[in-house]
Enzyme design. Structure first.
Site, mmCIF file in Angstrom:
data_model
loop_
_atom_site.group_PDB
_atom_site.id
_atom_site.type_symbol
_atom_site.label_atom_id
_atom_site.label_comp_id
_atom_site.label_asym_id
_atom_site.label_seq_id
_atom_site.Cartn_x
_atom_site.Cartn_y
_atom_site.Cartn_z
ATOM 1 N N ASN A 10 0.871 -1.177 0.000
ATOM 2 C CA ASN A 10 0.000 0.000 0.000
ATOM 3 C C ASN A 10 0.907 1.225 0.000
ATOM 4 O OD1 ASN A 10 -1.812 2.029 0.464
ATOM 5 N ND2 ASN A 10 -2.413 1.345 2.527
ATOM 6 N N TRP A 11 0.979 1.872 -1.136
ATOM 7 C CA TRP A 11 1.893 3.019 -1.253
ATOM 8 C C TRP A 11 1.333 4.279 -0.603
ATOM 9 C CZ3 TRP A 11 3.858 2.513 -7.056
ATOM 10 C CH2 TRP A 11 4.754 1.442 -7.133
ATOM 11 N N LYS A 12 0.076 4.245 -0.181
ATOM 12 C CA LYS A 12 -0.566 5.412 0.441
ATOM 13 C C LYS A 12 -0.350 6.647 -0.448
ATOM 14 C CE LYS A 12 -0.075 3.146 4.859
ATOM 15 N NZ LYS A 12 0.058 3.251 6.304
ATOM 16 N N HIS A 104 -9.404 1.248 5.223
ATOM 17 C CA HIS A 104 -8.120 1.439 5.905
ATOM 18 C C HIS A 104 -8.329 2.387 7.081
ATOM 19 C CE1 HIS A 104 -3.968 2.485 6.702
ATOM 20 N NE2 HIS A 104 -3.624 1.410 6.003
ATOM 21 N N GLU A 106 -6.676 4.765 8.105
ATOM 22 C CA GLU A 106 -6.446 6.178 7.769
ATOM 23 C C GLU A 106 -7.676 6.785 7.095
ATOM 24 O OE1 GLU A 106 -2.839 5.423 5.632
ATOM 25 O OE2 GLU A 106 -1.867 4.862 7.513
ATOM 26 N N GLU A 176 -5.031 -4.853 10.639
ATOM 27 C CA GLU A 176 -3.973 -3.860 10.850
ATOM 28 C C GLU A 176 -4.217 -3.131 12.169
ATOM 29 O OE1 GLU A 176 -2.076 -2.657 6.817
ATOM 30 O OE2 GLU A 176 -3.741 -1.317 7.213
ATOM 31 N N GLY A 182 3.030 2.134 10.845
ATOM 32 C CA GLY A 182 4.020 3.205 10.694
ATOM 33 C C GLY A 182 4.786 3.528 11.969
ATOM 34 N N SER A 222 3.823 -2.245 10.238
ATOM 35 C CA SER A 222 5.275 -2.319 10.378
ATOM 36 C C SER A 222 5.872 -3.659 9.943
ATOM 37 C CB SER A 222 5.695 -1.983 11.822
ATOM 38 O OG SER A 222 5.309 -0.659 12.148
ATOM 39 N N GLY A 243 3.102 -1.170 4.215
ATOM 40 C CA GLY A 243 3.133 0.260 3.906
ATOM 41 C C GLY A 243 4.545 0.703 3.575
ATOM 42 N N GLY A 244 5.238 1.277 4.562
ATOM 43 C CA GLY A 244 6.570 1.868 4.361
ATOM 44 C C GLY A 244 7.544 0.987 3.596
HETATM 45 P P1 13P Z 1 3.372 0.301 7.613
HETATM 46 O O1 13P Z 1 3.859 -0.979 6.998
HETATM 47 O O2 13P Z 1 4.115 1.508 7.150
HETATM 48 O O3 13P Z 1 3.284 0.185 9.106
HETATM 49 O O4 13P Z 1 1.860 0.533 7.084
HETATM 50 C C1 13P Z 1 0.942 -0.499 7.210
HETATM 51 C C2 13P Z 1 -0.291 -0.130 6.481
HETATM 52 O O5 13P Z 1 -1.042 0.741 6.916
HETATM 53 C C3 13P Z 1 -0.571 -0.811 5.222
HETATM 54 O O6 13P Z 1 -1.858 -0.559 4.770
#
Ligand code: 13P
Length: 266
Positions: A10-12, A104, A106, A176, A182, A222, A243-244
């Site tokens: 997920n590149w957000k 998600h 967010e 999640e 993050g 993470s 994510g990251g």
């Molecule tokens: P991180 O891997 O950066 O913690 O993000 C997880 C995430 O929200 C994937 O959708």
């Protein structure tokens, strides 16, 4: 039942088109040495404006572009109309997406996405022939007050309300925990597995044993190259939503490689 693992990035709200292309090409370059059978299901969710950029460099090894699937990060439940700023399932499909991430944390937190909206989106995605990746998870406060399981099973029941068992079976859920996103604080893998088994049990309650057995449930929060092997060794964790560590081909590829070392079943 063996479930094929999924590693989804997920590149957000990150990466401009040229950067997106570069990371995608890096993942494609890694995947070309393996058959689709050997690889987990690899999914990448770029920002909307980069979907066509990555689509244009999709794998051409003869896999029909299927080694790396593209996902939208959100959608609307209507096909078209006066919904400024929104994007429909049909449009995502037209752009080359096979999956759509919904719910998600967010989006729930910053854009007031409700369980009811998530349910409507899931139905629209499935009706459009795409696969929803339905996210759920608890805050640290909820975890500390002991309501994790009831909160998450509530989110899952609401998201799957009125969806046929057959459609539930092909859907994907991502657990999640919000406090792990993050933060570098990965959820203990036994605990993540326990919650995911609880989610599977909830799916069994609402859609039956077959759907519960087929649905793929991922862990997110993470996930890094050095955490994935242990996570994938657990009975109920079917992959990761990253994510990251998905923003660089090197770390994302390492996550895929370490997944293949542990288990690719189908
Ligand atoms: P991180 O891997 O950066 O913690 O993000 C997880 C995430 O929200 C994937 O959708």
């Amino acid at each position: 039942m063996s479930r094929k693992p999924i590693i989804a990035g997920n590149w957000k709200m990150n990466l401009l088109q040229s950067q997106a292309k570069e990371v995608f090409e890096g993942v494609k370059d890694f995947c070309k040495d393996y058959t689709a059978q050997e690889l987990p299901t690899v999914v990448i969710a770029p920002v909307f404006t980069s979907i066509s950029a990555v689509e244009s460099v999709k794998c051409d090894c003869g896999c029909g572009g299927k080694k790396i699937s593209i996902a939208g990060q959100n959608c609307h439940w209507e096909n078209s109309g006066a919904y400024t700023g929104e994007i429909s399932v049909e449009m995502l499909k037209d752009a080359g997406c096979d999956y759509v991430i919904i719910g998600h944390s967010e989006r729930r937190q910053y854009f007031s996405e409700t369980d009811e909206m998530i349910n409507k989106k899931a139905k629209a995605i499935l009706a459009g022939g795409l696969i929803p990746i339905i996210c759920c998870g608890e805050t640290l406060e909820q975890r500390e007050s002991g309501v994790t399981d009831s909160w998450i099973s509530g989110q899952i029941k609401a998201a799957l309300e009125g969806i046929s068992s057959e459609d539930v079976a092909k859907s994907v859920i991502a657990y999640e925990p919000i406090w792990a996103i993050g933060t570098g604080k990965t959820c203990d893998s036994d605990e993540a597995n326990r919650v995911i088994a609880m989610i599977r049990n909830t799916v069994k309650e609402v859609a039956g044993a077959e759907a519960a057995d087929s649905i793929r449930i991922l862990y997110g929060g993470s996930v890094k190259p050095n955490t994935i092997a242990e996570q994938m060794s657990k009975s109920d964790i079917d992959g990761a939503l990253v994510g990251g560590a998905s923003l660089k081909a090197e770390s994302f590829n390492e996550i895929i490689a370490n997944t293949m070392k542990v288990a690719v079943n189908a």
